[in-house]
Design a protein around this motif. Sequence first.
Motif, PDB file in Angstrom:
ATOM      1  N   LEU A  90       0.824  -1.210   0.000  1.00  0.00           N
ATOM      2  CA  LEU A  90       0.000   0.000   0.000  1.00  0.00           C
ATOM      3  C   LEU A  90       0.860   1.263   0.000  1.00  0.00           C
ATOM      4  CD1 LEU A  90      -2.807  -1.062   2.499  1.00  0.00           C
ATOM      5  CD2 LEU A  90      -3.022  -0.735   0.030  1.00  0.00           C
ATOM      6  N   ARG A  91       1.968   1.238   0.757  1.00  0.00           N
ATOM      7  CA  ARG A  91       2.864   2.398   0.752  1.00  0.00           C
ATOM      8  C   ARG A  91       3.447   2.629  -0.644  1.00  0.00           C
ATOM      9  NH1 ARG A  91       4.652   4.475   5.719  1.00  0.00           N
ATOM     10  NH2 ARG A  91       3.875   3.312   7.507  1.00  0.00           N
ATOM     11  N   SER A  92       3.796   1.553  -1.312  1.00  0.00           N
ATOM     12  CA  SER A  92       4.339   1.656  -2.655  1.00  0.00           C
ATOM     13  C   SER A  92       3.289   2.238  -3.610  1.00  0.00           C
ATOM     14  CB  SER A  92       4.785   0.271  -3.129  1.00  0.00           C
ATOM     15  OG  SER A  92       5.178   0.313  -4.470  1.00  0.00           O
ATOM     16  N   GLU A  93       2.054   1.780  -3.465  1.00  0.00           N
ATOM     17  CA  GLU A  93       0.976   2.278  -4.324  1.00  0.00           C
ATOM     18  C   GLU A  93       0.721   3.763  -4.062  1.00  0.00           C
ATOM     19  OE1 GLU A  93      -3.696   1.307  -5.415  1.00  0.00           O
ATOM     20  OE2 GLU A  93      -2.590  -0.022  -4.076  1.00  0.00           O
ATOM     21  N   VAL A  94       0.713   4.175  -2.803  1.00  0.00           N
ATOM     22  CA  VAL A  94       0.516   5.588  -2.467  1.00  0.00           C
ATOM     23  C   VAL A  94       1.649   6.422  -3.072  1.00  0.00           C
ATOM     24  CG1 VAL A  94       0.611   7.239  -0.548  1.00  0.00           C
ATOM     25  CG2 VAL A  94      -0.875   5.253  -0.401  1.00  0.00           C
ATOM     26  N   SER A  95       2.864   5.941  -2.973  1.00  0.00           N
ATOM     27  CA  SER A  95       4.005   6.663  -3.528  1.00  0.00           C
ATOM     28  C   SER A  95       3.862   6.806  -5.046  1.00  0.00           C
ATOM     29  CB  SER A  95       5.289   5.922  -3.175  1.00  0.00           C
ATOM     30  OG  SER A  95       6.389   6.561  -3.750  1.00  0.00           O
ATOM     31  N   ARG A  96       3.451   5.730  -5.696  1.00  0.00           N
ATOM     32  CA  ARG A  96       3.277   5.762  -7.156  1.00  0.00           C
ATOM     33  C   ARG A  96       2.176   6.750  -7.544  1.00  0.00           C
ATOM     34  NH1 ARG A  96      -0.327   3.960 -10.366  1.00  0.00           N
ATOM     35  NH2 ARG A  96      -1.335   2.680  -8.799  1.00  0.00           N
ATOM     36  N   ILE A  97       1.070   6.734  -6.811  1.00  0.00           N
ATOM     37  CA  ILE A  97      -0.046   7.631  -7.119  1.00  0.00           C
ATOM     38  C   ILE A  97       0.365   9.087  -6.904  1.00  0.00           C
ATOM     39  CG2 ILE A  97      -2.331   8.362  -6.298  1.00  0.00           C
ATOM     40  CD1 ILE A  97      -2.947   5.366  -5.855  1.00  0.00           C
ATOM     41  N   ARG A  98       1.104   9.350  -5.813  1.00  0.00           N
ATOM     42  CA  ARG A  98       1.573  10.717  -5.569  1.00  0.00           C
ATOM     43  C   ARG A  98       2.490  11.185  -6.696  1.00  0.00           C
ATOM     44  NH1 ARG A  98       2.963  10.672   0.835  1.00  0.00           N
ATOM     45  NH2 ARG A  98       0.897  11.235   1.548  1.00  0.00           N
ATOM     46  N   SER A  99       3.370  10.313  -7.113  1.00  0.00           N
ATOM     47  CA  SER A  99       4.300  10.661  -8.183  1.00  0.00           C
ATOM     48  C   SER A  99       3.536  10.966  -9.469  1.00  0.00           C
ATOM     49  CB  SER A  99       5.275   9.507  -8.407  1.00  0.00           C
ATOM     50  OG  SER A  99       6.129   9.793  -9.481  1.00  0.00           O
TER      51      SER A  99
ATOM     52  N   TYR B 181       0.420  11.940  -9.700  1.00  0.00           N
ATOM     53  CA  TYR B 181      -0.345  13.160  -9.483  1.00  0.00           C
ATOM     54  C   TYR B 181       0.558  14.383  -9.581  1.00  0.00           C
ATOM     55  CZ  TYR B 181      -3.660  16.403  -7.324  1.00  0.00           C
ATOM     56  OH  TYR B 181      -4.499  17.445  -7.072  1.00  0.00           O
ATOM     57  N   ASP B 182       1.741  14.300  -8.975  1.00  0.00           N
ATOM     58  CA  ASP B 182       2.689  15.409  -9.053  1.00  0.00           C
ATOM     59  C   ASP B 182       3.062  15.693 -10.503  1.00  0.00           C
ATOM     60  OD1 ASP B 182       2.670  15.690  -6.313  1.00  0.00           O
ATOM     61  OD2 ASP B 182       4.621  14.739  -6.000  1.00  0.00           O
ATOM     62  N   GLN B 183       3.295  14.638 -11.270  1.00  0.00           N
ATOM     63  CA  GLN B 183       3.658  14.805 -12.680  1.00  0.00           C
ATOM     64  C   GLN B 183       2.494  15.425 -13.450  1.00  0.00           C
ATOM     65  OE1 GLN B 183       6.699  14.389 -13.951  1.00  0.00           O
ATOM     66  NE2 GLN B 183       5.870  15.305 -15.797  1.00  0.00           N
ATOM     67  N   GLN B 184       1.280  14.984 -13.141  1.00  0.00           N
ATOM     68  CA  GLN B 184       0.095  15.526 -13.800  1.00  0.00           C
ATOM     69  C   GLN B 184      -0.052  17.023 -13.479  1.00  0.00           C
ATOM     70  OE1 GLN B 184      -3.508  13.590 -12.611  1.00  0.00           O
ATOM     71  NE2 GLN B 184      -4.812  14.816 -13.938  1.00  0.00           N
ATOM     72  N   LEU B 185       0.171  17.387 -12.223  1.00  0.00           N
ATOM     73  CA  LEU B 185       0.075  18.793 -11.836  1.00  0.00           C
ATOM     74  C   LEU B 185       1.133  19.643 -12.540  1.00  0.00           C
ATOM     75  CD1 LEU B 185      -0.648  18.676  -8.002  1.00  0.00           C
ATOM     76  CD2 LEU B 185      -2.191  19.378  -9.819  1.00  0.00           C
ATOM     77  N   LEU B 186       2.353  19.124 -12.637  1.00  0.00           N
ATOM     78  CA  LEU B 186       3.413  19.863 -13.321  1.00  0.00           C
ATOM     79  C   LEU B 186       3.073  20.074 -14.789  1.00  0.00           C
ATOM     80  CD1 LEU B 186       6.603  18.242 -11.733  1.00  0.00           C
ATOM     81  CD2 LEU B 186       5.754  20.577 -11.399  1.00  0.00           C
ATOM     82  N   THR B 187       2.536  19.041 -15.415  1.00  0.00           N
ATOM     83  CA  THR B 187       2.161  19.129 -16.826  1.00  0.00           C
ATOM     84  C   THR B 187       1.039  20.149 -17.005  1.00  0.00           C
ATOM     85  OG1 THR B 187       2.766  16.822 -17.147  1.00  0.00           O
ATOM     86  CG2 THR B 187       1.345  17.800 -18.816  1.00  0.00           C
TER      87      THR B 187
END
Length: 136
Positions: free
Chosen positions: A75-84, A86-92
């Motif tokens: 679950l921690r790995s999945e949260v990290s992946r989703i945050r990453s 989301y962060d990339q989506q926000l930057l774009t």
Amino acid sequence: MILPSASPSTLTHHPSPSSSSSLPPPPPFDERELKRQRRKQSNRESARRSRLRKQAECDELAQRAEALKEENASLRSEVSRIRSDYDQQLLTENAALKERLGELPGNDDLRSGRSDQHAHNDTQQSGQTEAVQGGH
């Protein structure tokens, strides 16, 4: 006849007749002693079952703890992946919005106009403050 010499480690131990572990328990003398022996044996068996049950519960809890650790890591790995993501989506999205803002006609005039207006407001406010302070 000559016997081969044997080292002490190769000799098997035969308990002596005085050893208490090789003697059978003394015969019960009366009915009370017989009941006492049965009760002791029953208690031993109950304690043994209790120890086995406790060990099984411990083993089950250890397995469950391990499964929960693995699930937590997943679950921690999945949260990290989703945050990453989301962060990339926000930057774009931010870059796209900045690009659109730069393409607006007269955008530079608006920005400089705002800056000039802010500077003008600041000058007016400081002038009013000086007038109020000078009048008192």
